[in-house]
Motif scaffolding. Structure first.
Motif, mmCIF file in Angstrom:
data_model
loop_
_atom_site.group_PDB
_atom_site.id
_atom_site.type_symbol
_atom_site.label_atom_id
_atom_site.label_comp_id
_atom_site.label_asym_id
_atom_site.label_seq_id
_atom_site.Cartn_x
_atom_site.Cartn_y
_atom_site.Cartn_z
ATOM 1 N N ILE A 20 0.837 -1.202 0.000
ATOM 2 C CA ILE A 20 0.000 0.000 0.000
ATOM 3 C C ILE A 20 0.868 1.248 0.000
ATOM 4 C CG2 ILE A 20 -1.560 1.362 1.445
ATOM 5 C CD1 ILE A 20 -2.999 -0.792 -0.075
ATOM 6 N N ALA A 21 1.892 1.272 0.841
ATOM 7 C CA ALA A 21 2.781 2.429 0.916
ATOM 8 C C ALA A 21 3.479 2.675 -0.419
ATOM 9 C CB ALA A 21 3.810 2.229 2.018
ATOM 10 N N ALA A 22 3.957 1.609 -1.059
ATOM 11 C CA ALA A 22 4.652 1.759 -2.332
ATOM 12 C C ALA A 22 3.719 2.308 -3.404
ATOM 13 C CB ALA A 22 5.227 0.412 -2.766
ATOM 14 N N ARG A 23 2.484 1.891 -3.403
ATOM 15 C CA ARG A 23 1.521 2.387 -4.389
ATOM 16 C C ARG A 23 1.170 3.858 -4.134
ATOM 17 N NH1 ARG A 23 -3.016 -2.054 -3.863
ATOM 18 N NH2 ARG A 23 -4.153 -0.707 -5.341
ATOM 19 N N ILE A 24 1.074 4.241 -2.872
ATOM 20 C CA ILE A 24 0.797 5.649 -2.557
ATOM 21 C C ILE A 24 1.964 6.536 -2.963
ATOM 22 C CG2 ILE A 24 0.484 7.276 -0.641
ATOM 23 C CD1 ILE A 24 -1.156 5.107 0.786
ATOM 24 N N GLU A 25 3.192 6.057 -2.756
ATOM 25 C CA GLU A 25 4.378 6.869 -3.036
ATOM 26 C C GLU A 25 4.474 7.285 -4.502
ATOM 27 O OE1 GLU A 25 6.766 8.216 -1.141
ATOM 28 O OE2 GLU A 25 5.687 7.565 0.644
ATOM 29 N N ARG A 26 3.929 6.502 -5.417
ATOM 30 C CA ARG A 26 4.065 6.833 -6.848
ATOM 31 C C ARG A 26 2.929 7.709 -7.357
ATOM 32 N NH1 ARG A 26 1.709 1.741 -10.221
ATOM 33 N NH2 ARG A 26 -0.121 1.402 -8.924
ATOM 34 N N LEU A 27 1.923 7.983 -6.512
ATOM 35 C CA LEU A 27 0.745 8.704 -6.961
ATOM 36 C C LEU A 27 0.974 10.212 -7.009
ATOM 37 C CD1 LEU A 27 -2.117 6.886 -5.004
ATOM 38 C CD2 LEU A 27 -1.736 6.837 -7.474
ATOM 39 N N PRO A 28 0.447 10.887 -8.025
ATOM 40 C CA PRO A 28 0.383 12.347 -7.982
ATOM 41 C C PRO A 28 -0.734 12.772 -7.023
ATOM 42 C CG PRO A 28 -0.767 11.553 -9.923
ATOM 43 C CD PRO A 28 -0.163 10.331 -9.254
ATOM 44 N N ILE A 29 -0.906 14.056 -6.837
ATOM 45 C CA ILE A 29 -1.984 14.563 -6.003
ATOM 46 C C ILE A 29 -3.286 14.460 -6.794
ATOM 47 C CG2 ILE A 29 -2.869 16.504 -4.677
ATOM 48 C CD1 ILE A 29 -0.283 15.246 -3.626
ATOM 49 N N THR A 30 -4.150 13.538 -6.422
ATOM 50 C CA THR A 30 -5.424 13.333 -7.109
ATOM 51 C C THR A 30 -6.470 14.311 -6.564
ATOM 52 O OG1 THR A 30 -6.215 11.701 -5.524
ATOM 53 C CG2 THR A 30 -4.869 10.880 -7.349
ATOM 54 N N PRO A 31 -7.569 14.522 -7.307
ATOM 55 C CA PRO A 31 -8.615 15.426 -6.801
ATOM 56 C C PRO A 31 -9.140 15.035 -5.422
ATOM 57 C CG PRO A 31 -8.966 14.997 -9.135
ATOM 58 C CD PRO A 31 -7.847 14.092 -8.695
ATOM 59 N N ARG A 32 -9.293 13.733 -5.157
ATOM 60 C CA ARG A 32 -9.804 13.341 -3.841
ATOM 61 C C ARG A 32 -8.833 13.738 -2.743
ATOM 62 N NH1 ARG A 32 -13.469 10.368 -1.237
ATOM 63 N NH2 ARG A 32 -14.506 9.725 -3.170
ATOM 64 N N VAL A 33 -7.550 13.525 -2.934
ATOM 65 C CA VAL A 33 -6.570 13.899 -1.925
ATOM 66 C C VAL A 33 -6.523 15.423 -1.775
ATOM 67 C CG1 VAL A 33 -4.111 13.870 -1.342
ATOM 68 C CG2 VAL A 33 -5.203 11.813 -2.260
ATOM 69 N N PHE A 34 -6.605 16.134 -2.887
ATOM 70 C CA PHE A 34 -6.589 17.597 -2.852
ATOM 71 C C PHE A 34 -7.773 18.129 -2.048
ATOM 72 C CE2 PHE A 34 -8.062 21.611 -4.736
ATOM 73 C CZ PHE A 34 -6.936 22.400 -4.574
ATOM 74 N N TRP A 35 -8.963 17.605 -2.305
ATOM 75 C CA TRP A 35 -10.142 18.100 -1.590
ATOM 76 C C TRP A 35 -10.206 17.590 -0.163
ATOM 77 C CZ3 TRP A 35 -12.401 22.277 -2.851
ATOM 78 C CH2 TRP A 35 -12.410 22.691 -4.181
ATOM 79 N N THR A 36 -9.652 16.418 0.084
ATOM 80 C CA THR A 36 -9.551 15.949 1.463
ATOM 81 C C THR A 36 -8.708 16.907 2.289
ATOM 82 O OG1 THR A 36 -9.863 13.622 0.900
ATOM 83 C CG2 THR A 36 -8.666 14.094 2.935
ATOM 84 N N ARG A 37 -7.579 17.323 1.718
ATOM 85 C CA ARG A 37 -6.736 18.301 2.413
ATOM 86 C C ARG A 37 -7.503 19.585 2.680
ATOM 87 N NH1 ARG A 37 -1.834 21.361 -0.590
ATOM 88 N NH2 ARG A 37 -3.657 22.204 -1.670
ATOM 89 N N ASN A 38 -8.291 20.036 1.711
ATOM 90 C CA ASN A 38 -9.000 21.297 1.871
ATOM 91 C C ASN A 38 -10.120 21.203 2.905
ATOM 92 O OD1 ASN A 38 -7.326 22.307 -0.082
ATOM 93 N ND2 ASN A 38 -8.823 22.225 -1.730
ATOM 94 N N ILE A 39 -10.792 20.057 2.968
ATOM 95 C CA ILE A 39 -11.840 19.877 3.972
ATOM 96 C C ILE A 39 -11.229 19.869 5.369
ATOM 97 C CG2 ILE A 39 -13.577 18.273 4.851
ATOM 98 C CD1 ILE A 39 -13.990 17.403 1.901
ATOM 99 N N ILE A 40 -10.139 19.115 5.522
ATOM 100 C CA ILE A 40 -9.437 19.127 6.801
ATOM 101 C C ILE A 40 -8.925 20.537 7.100
ATOM 102 C CG2 ILE A 40 -7.416 18.256 8.041
ATOM 103 C CD1 ILE A 40 -9.485 16.174 7.854
ATOM 104 N N GLY A 41 -8.514 21.229 6.045
ATOM 105 C CA GLY A 41 -8.049 22.598 6.227
ATOM 106 C C GLY A 41 -9.136 23.516 6.772
ATOM 107 N N ALA A 42 -10.400 23.275 6.373
ATOM 108 C CA ALA A 42 -11.498 24.080 6.916
ATOM 109 C C ALA A 42 -11.615 23.876 8.422
ATOM 110 C CB ALA A 42 -12.810 23.708 6.221
#
Length: 460
Positions: A20-42
């Motif tokens: 799982i970690a290896a697969r995450i490491e190769r990923l770009p910033i996807t829309p879900r991760v981007f918006w997850t960060r923004n929701i947590i940011g709120a």
């Protein structure tokens, strides 16, 4: 692959988590991760607003409730003492129950106590409500930090994460702006009424988010983690084409270890170091920012609007410095940035001490400069803390580390009140300079560099 949600056999946990970690490491910033960060940011914006709201209410409360410097210090510190408990308790619960369940509960708690603060009738009641509210805010930020770190790879992790952490500083800035605009007109309750708005908007959005796949895999719930990562992979492929093959990472230790690992092996030095960095930076940062509006009004005799405006300027300087840090820390490195920031922030405080802190303008310029530099440390330590520990210890390690943030934050206002009453304002800044120099020494001697390194390689 099975879609079952039961835990994987213990022998498969390490391999599954490494995959799982290896697969995450190769990923770009996807829309879900981007918006997850923004929701947590709120949520984090509201945390920052809540932490500082009382500082901008205080110049009015001092006269309305006839508060002594000691009572002011107790009200300012009560929230931080509550945060200490919240950071430890909810950090531990997040390791057992998951990141999202704990995040939702913490925000419900601090929103409920914000409502309670609207009805406070005296210092005792306000101290109690701020203490309970602090339990919620203290739990939210370290768990959120662990959660976001677990969704992104090593490349650009510092910049991505710290642009989220800037939301906390925008919350501080928002508190200053609302204080400046509304408190002189509507009174201190305006601070708590406005603070409810982002929380009401943000709570429903929590259900958009998925649990941390690194945490799920560490608990042996590999099929659930696989579904979340597969969804991220499909999104990345749809937007940018084929992904590179995953690069194997060090297999993390199987789940089942406990908090005592924080005080053994390679983690002992890391734990003690991060505790010192949290404490030294927050004694100065929050001891400064929470007292400044009251100092401007009660010590230097400025009118209410000017006092609040000067406090807002200081908060704004902190935000500017933090954005610069977010953009550069992946180039400079964590250790080098912290060492220089501790050292440089002590210099204007020493100058202020030598000048005697005899005018509001001296304090605005020199204490404001020191605060801005220290703020680059305080807001980025959640990133650094989360990088120092493995998934099985990340939330509890970050939570325990940030408990020293709460100790420093509660000690700072109490220290200011005591020193002003006994020695005078100039000696506050002398003590703060000494604390920062101690932080610089600890950083140089004991901190490790984490820039650009995979989480699983940093922390087996």
């Amino acid at each position: 692959m099975s879609a079952a949600t039961h835990a994987a056999p213990e022998g498969r946990i390490s391999d599954g988590a490494a995959n799982i970690a290896a697969r995450i490491e190769r990923l770009p910033i996807t829309p879900r991760v981007f918006w997850t960060r923004n929701i947590i940011g709120a949520a984090t914006f509201f945390d920052g607003y809540t932490v500082l709201a009382i500082a901008y209410a205080m110049p009015v409360l001092v006269r309305e409730w006839q508060l002594s410097p000691g009572q002011v210090g107790m009200i300012l510190s009560a929230g931080y003492l509550g945060q200490l408990i919240g950071a430890v308790v909810f950090g531990a619960l997040a390791e057992r129950l998951g990141r999202l369940r704990v995040l939702l509960f913490t925000i419900l708690l601090f929103v409920a106590m914000d409502v309670g603060c609207l009805f406070a009738t005296g210092p005792v009641m306000m101290i109690a409500l701020r203490f309970l509210q602090g339990i919620g805010t203290g739990g939210e930020v370290p768990v959120a930090s662990a959660y976001i770190n677990e969704y992104i790879g090593a490349k650009g992790r510092g910049r991505f994460f710290l642009l989220y952490e800037v939301m906390f500083l925008f919350g501080l800035l928002g508190a200053g702006l609302i204080g400046y605009l509304l408190v002189p007109v509507y009174g201190w309750k305006a601070m708590f009424a406005v603070g409810l708005v982002p929380a009401v908007i943000m709570i429903p959005l929590r259900f958009f988010m998925k649990e941390s796949p690194r945490w799920l895999a560490a608990k042996g719930r590999y099929a659930e983690a696989d579904r979340i990562v597969a969804d991220l992979e499909q999104s990345a492929v749809a937007r940018g084409g084929p992904l590179p093959p995953p690069v194997p990472t060090a297999a993390p230790k199987a789940a089942g270890s406990d908090w005592r690992e924080l005080f053994g092996g390679i983690y002992l030095k890391r734990t003690l170091t991060i505790w010192a960095l949290w404490f030294c930076s927050y004694v100065v940062a929050n001891g400064t920012i929470t007292w400044l509006p009251t100092l401007y009004r009660e010590t230097f005799g400025l009118d209410l609007r000017t006092s609040l405006g000067y406090g807002f300027i200081t908060s704004a300087a902190g935000v500017v410095a933090a954005v610069i840090c977010a953009l550069l820390i992946d180039r400079v490195g964590r250790k080098r940035w912290y060492a220089w920031a501790f050292l440089l922030a002590s210099l204007p405080l020493l100058v202020l001490t030598s000048l005697g802190a005899t005018s509001a303008m001296q304090v605005l310029l020199l204490a404001g400069l020191a605060y801005a530099v220290v703020q680059t440390i305080t807001f980025s330590l959640y990133l650094y803390s989360a990088e120092l520990y493995p998934t099985r210890l990340r939330a509890i390690g970050t939570g325990l580390g940030s408990a020293w943030l709460r100790l420093g934050s509660s000690a700072g206002p109490l220290l200011v009140g005591a020193v002003i009453s006994g020695l005078g304002i100039r000696y506050v800044f002398a003590i703060f300079a000494a604390v920062l120099l101690a932080g610089a020494a600890v950083t140089v001697a004991f901190a490790i560099e984490t820039r650009g390194r995979v989480l699983e390689e940093l922390s087996p």
